[in-house]
Design a protein around this motif. Structure first.
Motif, mmCIF file in Angstrom:
data_model
loop_
_atom_site.group_PDB
_atom_site.id
_atom_site.type_symbol
_atom_site.label_atom_id
_atom_site.label_comp_id
_atom_site.label_asym_id
_atom_site.label_seq_id
_atom_site.Cartn_x
_atom_site.Cartn_y
_atom_site.Cartn_z
ATOM 1 N N ALA A 5 25.797 89.537 97.568
ATOM 2 C CA ALA A 5 26.252 89.026 96.225
ATOM 3 C C ALA A 5 25.448 89.612 95.207
ATOM 4 O O ALA A 5 24.175 90.178 95.475
ATOM 5 N N ARG A 8 24.298 86.656 88.455
ATOM 6 C CA ARG A 8 25.303 86.544 87.358
ATOM 7 C C ARG A 8 24.736 85.971 86.168
ATOM 8 O O ARG A 8 24.275 84.789 86.343
ATOM 9 N N LEU A 19 34.976 89.587 84.421
ATOM 10 C CA LEU A 19 34.469 89.883 85.793
ATOM 11 C C LEU A 19 35.549 90.051 86.899
ATOM 12 O O LEU A 19 35.589 91.080 87.677
ATOM 13 N N ARG A 20 36.635 89.294 86.582
ATOM 14 C CA ARG A 20 37.844 89.489 87.444
ATOM 15 C C ARG A 20 38.482 90.796 87.158
ATOM 16 O O ARG A 20 39.039 91.475 87.965
ATOM 17 N N GLN A 24 35.278 91.722 90.035
ATOM 18 C CA GLN A 24 34.499 90.719 90.794
ATOM 19 C C GLN A 24 34.800 89.466 90.570
ATOM 20 O O GLN A 24 35.831 89.087 89.909
ATOM 21 N N THR A 25 34.229 88.558 91.599
ATOM 22 C CA THR A 25 34.673 87.257 91.771
ATOM 23 C C THR A 25 33.476 86.464 91.172
ATOM 24 O O THR A 25 32.264 86.501 92.093
ATOM 25 N N GLN A 40 27.879 86.788 91.311
ATOM 26 C CA GLN A 40 29.272 87.542 91.295
ATOM 27 C C GLN A 40 29.301 88.546 92.639
ATOM 28 O O GLN A 40 28.280 88.666 93.190
ATOM 29 N N LEU A 41 30.553 88.275 93.103
ATOM 30 C CA LEU A 41 30.832 89.248 94.535
ATOM 31 C C LEU A 41 32.083 90.186 94.361
ATOM 32 O O LEU A 41 32.899 90.106 93.366
ATOM 33 N N ASP A 42 32.172 91.145 95.249
ATOM 34 C CA ASP A 42 33.037 92.011 95.193
ATOM 35 C C ASP A 42 34.603 91.287 95.433
ATOM 36 O O ASP A 42 34.474 90.888 96.525
ATOM 37 N N GLY A 43 35.284 91.438 94.437
ATOM 38 C CA GLY A 43 36.450 90.460 94.620
ATOM 39 C C GLY A 43 37.388 90.882 95.544
ATOM 40 O O GLY A 43 37.916 90.064 96.655
#
Length: 207
Positions: A5, A8, A19-20, A24-25, A40-43
């Protein structure tokens, strides 16, 4: 399992939407003595990780800026029809404090039980998961429900389960039903059919 992660800084619906769009999530880490942290994380990676049972029931190692910390997935929101994770919540784990977590139940040996083997019954899974209390080091990925001895008209309750060491079920004073066995309406077991069949007439000898 390891989760990567990033910190953010921007928040709000507009920032989350951007982001989306960028794949990104948005998420958050909370709990413990530290303040909540926006992440934020890789979606796409998160979407596929959520398909794994272990991701929901295991202590995760979350890495942010090269530092790792143990966390639990606490909640997530999916888009109504897209393969898109809208948000994810994680809770910090204290190794010395007991945590509460819902753990998936795995049902085994129904096919060799008297209910199914002798009577053609159907075993119904009343519960799919069980809330437990334990230390993070004792948290099981799943709990096995052995159906070997279940018979028609009988049930398995939480008190009948063999829980891993250090794990306690949270039932609020009740003993919920986990699984039941019943013969479908109109079904006749092999044994009953054999008993009900008329005896074959004796053959007459030749004159």
């Amino acid at each position: 399992m390891k989760v990567i992660a990033f910190n953010r800084t921007l928040q709000g619906s507009g920032a989350s939407r951007r982001l989306r769009i960028a794949g990104q999530t948005p998420g958050i880490i909370y709990g413990g003595a530290e303040a909540p942290v926006l992440i934020q994380l890789d979606g796409n990676a998160l979407f596929h990780a959520l398909k794994k049972e272990a991701f929901h029931g295991s202590v995760l190692e979350m890495e942010i800026d090269g530092k790792t910390q143990p966390v639990l997935l606490r909640d997530f929101q999916m888009h109504a029809y897209k393969q898109l994770v809208l948000h994810a919540d994680f809770q910090r784990v204290d190794a010395n404090s007991k945590l509460h977590k819902k753990i998936a139940l795995h049902f085994v040996n129904a096919d060799v039980s008297p209910a199914v083997k002798l009577h053609g019954a159907i075993v119904s899974h009343v519960l799919q998961e069980l809330e437990v209390s334990c230390l993070a080091t004792d948290l099981p990925e799943f709990i096995t429900v052995d159906l070997t001895n279940i018979d028609v008209g009988h049930s398995i309750h939480v008190a009948d389960l063999v829980l891993p060491k250090g794990v306690v079920a949270i039932t609020h004073g009740k003993n919920p039903t986990v699984a039941t066995a019943a013969v479908p309406a109109g079904h006749v077991s092999a044994e009953a059919a054999a008993e009900a069949a008329p005896a074959a007439p004796a053959k007459k000898g030749k004159k």
